[in-house]
Design a protein around this motif. Structure first.
Motif, mmCIF file in Angstrom:
data_model
loop_
_atom_site.group_PDB
_atom_site.id
_atom_site.type_symbol
_atom_site.label_atom_id
_atom_site.label_comp_id
_atom_site.label_asym_id
_atom_site.label_seq_id
_atom_site.Cartn_x
_atom_site.Cartn_y
_atom_site.Cartn_z
ATOM 1 N N GLY A 89 -32.463 -16.081 85.123
ATOM 2 C CA GLY A 89 -32.492 -15.214 86.289
ATOM 3 C C GLY A 89 -32.147 -13.786 85.909
ATOM 4 O O GLY A 89 -31.215 -13.549 85.124
ATOM 5 N N ASP A 90 -32.859 -12.823 86.467
ATOM 6 C CA ASP A 90 -32.647 -11.412 86.148
ATOM 7 C C ASP A 90 -31.543 -10.869 87.053
ATOM 8 O O ASP A 90 -31.804 -10.194 88.045
ATOM 9 C CB ASP A 90 -33.959 -10.652 86.351
ATOM 10 N N TYR A 91 -30.294 -11.157 86.684
ATOM 11 C CA TYR A 91 -29.176 -10.813 87.562
ATOM 12 C C TYR A 91 -28.903 -9.319 87.622
ATOM 13 O O TYR A 91 -28.338 -8.802 88.602
ATOM 14 C CB TYR A 91 -27.908 -11.561 87.136
ATOM 15 N N ASP A 92 -29.303 -8.551 86.580
ATOM 16 C CA ASP A 92 -29.019 -7.118 86.555
ATOM 17 C C ASP A 92 -30.229 -6.268 86.929
ATOM 18 O O ASP A 92 -30.152 -5.031 86.923
ATOM 19 C CB ASP A 92 -28.484 -6.693 85.189
ATOM 20 N N GLY A 93 -31.359 -6.911 87.260
ATOM 21 C CA GLY A 93 -32.513 -6.202 87.780
ATOM 22 C C GLY A 93 -33.235 -5.296 86.810
ATOM 23 O O GLY A 93 -33.942 -4.371 87.232
ATOM 24 N N PRO B 150 -35.360 -11.522 82.071
ATOM 25 C CA PRO B 150 -34.574 -12.666 82.555
ATOM 26 C C PRO B 150 -33.361 -12.934 81.678
ATOM 27 O O PRO B 150 -33.464 -13.005 80.452
ATOM 28 C CB PRO B 150 -35.568 -13.833 82.496
ATOM 29 N N ASP B 151 -32.212 -13.046 82.311
ATOM 30 C CA ASP B 151 -30.964 -13.386 81.636
ATOM 31 C C ASP B 151 -30.767 -14.896 81.678
ATOM 32 O O ASP B 151 -31.456 -15.611 82.409
ATOM 33 C CB ASP B 151 -29.815 -12.657 82.319
ATOM 34 N N LEU B 152 -29.812 -15.403 80.901
ATOM 35 C CA LEU B 152 -29.674 -16.845 80.717
ATOM 36 C C LEU B 152 -28.243 -17.299 80.974
ATOM 37 O O LEU B 152 -27.305 -16.786 80.365
ATOM 38 C CB LEU B 152 -30.091 -17.228 79.295
ATOM 39 N N LEU C 1 -22.696 -16.786 80.297
ATOM 40 C CA LEU C 1 -23.763 -15.901 80.778
ATOM 41 C C LEU C 1 -24.183 -14.979 79.642
ATOM 42 O O LEU C 1 -23.356 -14.235 79.088
ATOM 43 C CB LEU C 1 -23.273 -15.083 81.969
ATOM 44 N N TYR C 2 -25.468 -15.037 79.304
ATOM 45 C CA TYR C 2 -26.026 -14.195 78.253
ATOM 46 C C TYR C 2 -26.974 -13.173 78.877
ATOM 47 O O TYR C 2 -27.973 -13.535 79.501
ATOM 48 C CB TYR C 2 -26.780 -15.033 77.216
ATOM 49 N N ARG C 3 -26.646 -11.905 78.700
ATOM 50 C CA ARG C 3 -27.497 -10.832 79.209
ATOM 51 C C ARG C 3 -28.618 -10.546 78.218
ATOM 52 O O ARG C 3 -28.388 -10.426 77.002
ATOM 53 C CB ARG C 3 -26.670 -9.558 79.436
ATOM 54 N N ASN C 4 -29.836 -10.458 78.750
ATOM 55 C CA ASN C 4 -31.010 -10.183 77.939
ATOM 56 C C ASN C 4 -31.080 -8.686 77.646
ATOM 57 O O ASN C 4 -31.172 -7.860 78.553
ATOM 58 C CB ASN C 4 -32.263 -10.630 78.702
ATOM 59 N N MET C 5 -31.048 -8.336 76.375
ATOM 60 C CA MET C 5 -31.054 -6.940 75.941
ATOM 61 C C MET C 5 -32.471 -6.558 75.514
ATOM 62 O O MET C 5 -32.841 -6.621 74.339
ATOM 63 C CB MET C 5 -30.052 -6.734 74.798
ATOM 64 N N ASN C 6 -33.295 -6.209 76.517
ATOM 65 C CA ASN C 6 -34.659 -5.722 76.290
ATOM 66 C C ASN C 6 -35.542 -6.698 75.532
ATOM 67 O O ASN C 6 -36.469 -6.294 74.823
ATOM 68 C CB ASN C 6 -34.631 -4.375 75.557
ATOM 69 N N GLY C 7 -35.269 -7.997 75.683
ATOM 70 C CA GLY C 7 -36.105 -9.009 75.061
ATOM 71 C C GLY C 7 -35.899 -9.183 73.584
ATOM 72 O O GLY C 7 -36.593 -9.989 72.950
#
Length: 620
Positions: A103-107, A111-113, A137-143
């Motif tokens: 889910g893209d929690y930070d918009g 998508p974050d995981l 929670l893992y934030r996606n850093m620009n793929g």
């Protein structure tokens, strides 16, 4: 709950469904043998444990023909996650989890995981490590990589976690997170600044039962997301229970058998909308009055999707050793149980769900994964005929076509869990993946404590869709990591690097999370469609998108498939094959409005925003 084991019905069910699934006394004998002899399950690889039977309908493909490829990038992208950092003690509450949610929690468009974990053993005084067993929670850093932001985000959940799902319950434009567990579910509200707060009690969605799958939908179409939560069994830890043998499986404790525990009713948390003076919404459990509590079902997974194409989300619930729930939305706040008439409420051991219009006839079909000797089910929705899109006979019913398409017998010796439809090679045909992993134990491997037994690993499946030729299993040829068996549980799909190829995240019980980047060679053209709304239901859950290219129309629905304890990203993905342009895109928004676009170039992520008008219909 009584300490006396309940009679085990698994063998009776295996014989019953094994005989119905494949004809002939030879097959029946194989099913009985599979139910009785665990050693065969350990030795035989997928598809060979029942030689001469499971190979009858098996499809094959030459190595050079397989375009689907993955690369294991888990370590490279920074996901360092270990599931269940404890000594396994042979209790069902330890073995059923866990899942994950994209889910893209930070918009930011990536998508974050979120990875769900079990804090440790349910055994009293086991000395569980709350830090090692925390969900992450893992934030996606620009793929390019993922950053563990659990602590910084304020997510402190450390419990016996099962599943998770993202949804914007308060319509403020960012995704909130619900976590299910044995012993206490949690709702985290997204504060919009990268942090979350626990609002479980404040919003009235607490539950201390053994919860499993969860899924968001606006079932009453009033613009606020509602939440369905599956509850599994009435499990309670008692020292000494694991020493009691299962009456049917002498080497297994009855504490691993779901039949040993009574089922528990499900919850449907209706969103009451904004409160007075602009206060945030709360929830009321209306499962019983809506007719979806299903007190005799052992719920594991649930998917909301519009089965009958009337614009209202219906509900399918996968139950373990009980009839599945098929609930048709009456559009008045209640549901009709159509399990019997739909032919899709089989009494098997169902775990995972995948929903998609895999045959492109403009109604939604579903796959269900099962326990050993029960095959997978591929329920084709027979609402519309495949040629003209006309009503079949006015009724809603499904046909199990798993064997016809090569998905049934290959799974006879597998225990299936998370699964999903997606077009890995962008050829316009939806492929299918699923993870497998046993609920049976095997003896202590070298190096483990004498008292510990481990679950039997099994290889996963990747089914390449060959159209009229059915599905071909290609996992080992698609990626070396998939050739290695593991105890699969959760899993979900997302194009995490936004390169137009759908990637996978899988979760192995007691092992690592697995991140697979799609590297399929010479993929076709593609379109990604990302929808947002103002005025309610901000992520447009339940919206339908119809994409026509090369004379073929594909259809997808936002948020309709929940895998097993897991959630895939909400951005829709369409493979277009050789077509560089979509002739048309028709968006049916959740409030009933339509939008049509023409001559849309391929190989892009299309973003559309809609000013929704709510409520649409009855709001109980």
């Amino acid at each position: 709950m009584s300490s006396k084991p309940r009679p085990n019905r698994r063998r009776n069910l295996l014989v019953r469904w094994g005989g119905l699934s494949v004809a002939g006394t030879a097959v029946l004998a194989v099913v009985i043998s599979l139910a009785s002899r665990r050693e065969r399950l350990v030795i035989a690889p997928a598809g060979t444990g029942t030689a001469g039977v499971t190979s009858i309908l098996q499809r094959t493909a030459e190595d050079r023909d397989v375009p689907i490829q993955f690369e294991d990038v888990t370590g490279r992208v920074g996901v360092n996650f270990r599931h269940f950092p404890a000594v396994r003690a042979s209790y069902i509450a330890e073995d059923m989890g866990s899942g994950l949610a994209w889910g893209d929690y930070d918009g930011d468009g990536y998508p974050d995981l979120f990875l769900v974990n079990l804090v440790g053993s349910v055994v009293t005084g086991a000395g569980n490590d709350a830090q090692a067993g925390r969900s992450r929670l893992y934030r996606n850093m620009n793929g390019e990589r993922f950053e563990d932001v659990t602590e910084a985000a304020g997510i402190h959940f450390a419990g016996f976690g099962m599943g998770a799902c993202w949804g914007d319950y308060d319509n403020d434009g960012d995704l909130d997170l619900y976590i299910t567990a044995f012993g206490g579910n949690v709702l985290y509200e997204n504060l919009g600044d990268g942090t979350f707060r626990d609002v479980t009690l404040l919003r009235g969605v607490q539950d201390s039962r053994f919860s499993s799958g969860c899924s968001w939908a606006d079932y009453d179409r009033d613009g606020d997301l509602d939440l369905f939560v599956c509850n599994y069994v009435d499990f309670g830890f008692r020292e000494g229970d694991r020493a009691v043998p299962d009456p049917e499986y002498a080497e297994q404790p009855y504490t691993l058998n779901p039949n040993a525990y009574a089922p528990v009713a499900n919850s449907l948390f209706r969103n009451n909308g904004p409160g007075r003076a602009g206060s945030a919404p709360g929830f009321t459990d209306v499962a019983a009055q809506a007719g979806v509590d299903d007190p005799k079902g052992r719920g594991l997974s649930a998917s909301w999707f519009d089965m009958d194409n009337d614009g209202w989300p219906d509900l399918y619930v996968a139950n373990d050793v009980s009839y599945n729930g098929v609930f048709r939305n009456r559009a008045d706040g209640t549901f009709e149980d159509i399990g019997a008439s739909s032919l899709a409420a089989d009494y098997r051991s169902a775990m995972g769900l995948a929903v998609a219009d895999f045959d492109n006839d403009l109604d939604l079909d579903l796959v269900i994964t099962h326990w050993i000797a029960q095959e997978n089910a591929l329920y084709r929705n027979m609402l519309l005929d495949a040629s003209g899109g006309q009503k079949s006979n006015g009724g809603l019913w499904f046909l199990d076509a798993a064997d016809e398409f090569g998905l049934g017998q290959i799974a006879l010796d597998m225990v299936g869990w998370a699964t999903g439809f997606c077009d890995f090679d962008n050829d316009g045909l939806r492929d299918l993946w699923m993870v497998n992993g046993h609920t049976f134990e095997m003896g202590r491997p070298a190096g483990l404590p004498a008292r510990q037994k481990v679950l039997i690993p099994q290889p996963p499946f990747v089914f390449w869709n060959r159209g009229k030729d059915g599905f071909v299993e290609v996992a080992a040829r698609a990626c070396p990591r998939l050739a290695k068996p593991f105890v699969g549980r959760g899993g979900a799909q997302a194009d995490f690097d936004r390169d137009g190829r759908v990637d996978l995240a899988l979760l192995a019980h007691g092992e690592e999370a697995i991140i697979l980047r799609n590297t399929s060679r010479s993929p076709g053209h593609w379109l990604r469609v990302r929808l947002r709304q103002s005025g309610g239901n901000t992520f447009a859950i339940g919206a339908r998108v119809y994409v026509t290219s090369g004379g073929v129309t594909q259809m997808e629905e936002v948020g309709c498939s929940s895998s097993y304890l897991s959630q895939s990203e909400m951005t829709l993905h369409f493979g277009l094959g050789k077509e560089s342009t979509a002739e048309s895109i028709r968006i049916l928004w959740p409030d009933g409005e339509q939008e049509v676009l023409t001559a849309v170039p391929a190989d892009q992520e299309l973003q559309r925003t809609h000013a929704a008008r709510y409520p649409v219909g009855h709001s109980p």
